[in-house]
Design a protein around this motif. Structure first.
Motif, PDB file in Angstrom:
ATOM      1  N   TYR A  49      36.851   4.757  13.989  1.00 14.59           N
ATOM      2  CA  TYR A  49      37.209   4.625  12.577  1.00 14.59           C
ATOM      3  C   TYR A  49      37.346   5.991  11.927  1.00 14.59           C
ATOM      4  O   TYR A  49      36.573   6.901  12.204  1.00 14.59           O
ATOM      5  N   GLU A  51      39.278   7.575   7.918  1.00 10.19           N
ATOM      6  CA  GLU A  51      39.981   7.125   6.727  1.00 10.19           C
ATOM      7  C   GLU A  51      41.459   6.875   7.018  1.00 10.19           C
ATOM      8  O   GLU A  51      42.117   7.684   7.684  1.00 10.19           O
ATOM      9  N   LYS A  53      42.592   4.516   8.923  1.00 10.70           N
ATOM     10  CA  LYS A  53      42.806   3.783  10.171  1.00 10.70           C
ATOM     11  C   LYS A  53      42.532   2.299   9.934  1.00 10.70           C
ATOM     12  O   LYS A  53      41.613   1.929   9.190  1.00 10.70           O
ATOM     13  N   THR A  54      43.350   1.468  10.588  1.00 10.42           N
ATOM     14  CA  THR A  54      43.245   0.017  10.386  1.00 10.42           C
ATOM     15  C   THR A  54      43.161  -0.711  11.713  1.00 10.42           C
ATOM     16  O   THR A  54      43.519  -0.158  12.762  1.00 10.42           O
ATOM     17  N   ASN A  56      43.596  -4.942  13.167  1.00 10.54           N
ATOM     18  CA  ASN A  56      43.814  -6.369  12.922  1.00 10.54           C
ATOM     19  C   ASN A  56      43.070  -7.178  13.993  1.00 10.54           C
ATOM     20  O   ASN A  56      43.561  -7.363  15.109  1.00 10.54           O
ATOM     21  N   MET A  97      35.841   0.782  14.696  1.00  2.53           N
ATOM     22  CA  MET A  97      36.264  -0.434  13.974  1.00  2.53           C
ATOM     23  C   MET A  97      36.060  -1.651  14.870  1.00  2.53           C
ATOM     24  O   MET A  97      35.681  -2.723  14.408  1.00  2.53           O
ATOM     25  N   TYR A 128      48.438  -4.045  16.135  1.00  4.08           N
ATOM     26  CA  TYR A 128      47.126  -4.326  15.534  1.00  4.08           C
ATOM     27  C   TYR A 128      46.364  -3.081  15.088  1.00  4.08           C
ATOM     28  O   TYR A 128      45.348  -3.209  14.408  1.00  4.08           O
ATOM     29  N   THR A 129      46.820  -1.892  15.454  1.00  2.00           N
ATOM     30  CA  THR A 129      46.069  -0.714  15.036  1.00  2.00           C
ATOM     31  C   THR A 129      46.943   0.533  14.976  1.00  2.00           C
ATOM     32  O   THR A 129      48.030   0.566  15.574  1.00  2.00           O
ATOM     33  N   ASN A 130      46.477   1.540  14.227  1.00  2.00           N
ATOM     34  CA  ASN A 130      47.194   2.822  14.173  1.00  2.00           C
ATOM     35  C   ASN A 130      46.320   3.951  14.728  1.00  2.00           C
ATOM     36  O   ASN A 130      46.517   5.115  14.406  1.00  2.00           O
TER      37      ASN A 130
END
Lengths: 142, 142
Positions: A49, A51, A53-54, A56, A97, A128-130
């Motif tokens: 994780y 800032e 970053k995402t 799903n 995450m 689903y993620t970066n």
């Protein structure tokens, strides 16, 4: 009278046989349920994780992990998924995450199964993620 | 003759009652064995690797983890230990030497159980490692 005795005796015999059958099948199922993870190879994929970053989780759980698990075949014993949550310690950000892990019998078989599918796996990340995940291999001690 | 009938009937009754008792206890044990980790809180302690860092797995497995597990009581469902191994990718160092994890029902109960014992736990680090571990909390999704 004699026929009643025979009848009762037969019932008793059937009951005893059925009872011993039940015990035998329980022993078999109990043995299977006590199989341990000890000695298995665990391949862990960790999504750090920071800032911006995402992740799903729904896609990861319903699409990505089953896709990769499908490549692994009988070498795969099980796979797990965890979602990072705040640890309650002030000013300590979430390290990861999410973390996925495959428990396999053989690392080389795992690598051989993944290699021809690596492009497909990496292309799926964007769904689903970066963040680029960190990979770790370990042996289950307990 | 009459007493033999009574005897056989009693045996049959005992047999039937014992049989149904066995079935009931099997249902209970099977239910316990099929419990999943989903929804549990997992507290993971990760020992990062870098040059000069060491880890004594035997002490960790036989002394440290059982000691901490003892503080956690019935909130603890299980704990696991992994040993980091090379991942086969050239020039990629081991991320972690070892990872321990506690699966608990409640994070706040975990924290309340650890707090009075934190000094003892930290003092014990020196008995098996010279690195400060990284802590992570997650929820088991699968």
């Amino acid at each position: 009278m004699k026929s009643k005795l025979i009848l009762l005796f037969s019932l008793l015999t059937i009951c005893t046989v059925a009872f011993s059958q039940e015990k035998k099948s329980d022993k078999i199922s109990k043995h299977n349920m006590s199989v341990t993870d000890k000695g298995l190879i665990k391949v862990t994929i960790m999504y750090p994780y920071s800032e911006g970053k995402t992740f799903n989780m729904e896609y990861y759980e319903t699409k990505h992990m089953p896709m990769v698990a499908g490549y692994l075949g009988a070498n795969l014993v099980k796979y797990t998924i965890e979602k990072g949550v705040p640890n309650g310690i002030p000013n300590q950000p979430l390290p990861y995450m999410a973390i996925g892990a495959f428990y396999v019998k053989s690392l080389s078989e795992y690598q051989a199964a993944i290699a021809p599918n690596l492009d497909a796996i990496r292309a799926d990340f964007a769904n689903y993620t970066n963040v680029i995940p960190v990979l770790m291999v370990s042996e289950v001690v307990q």
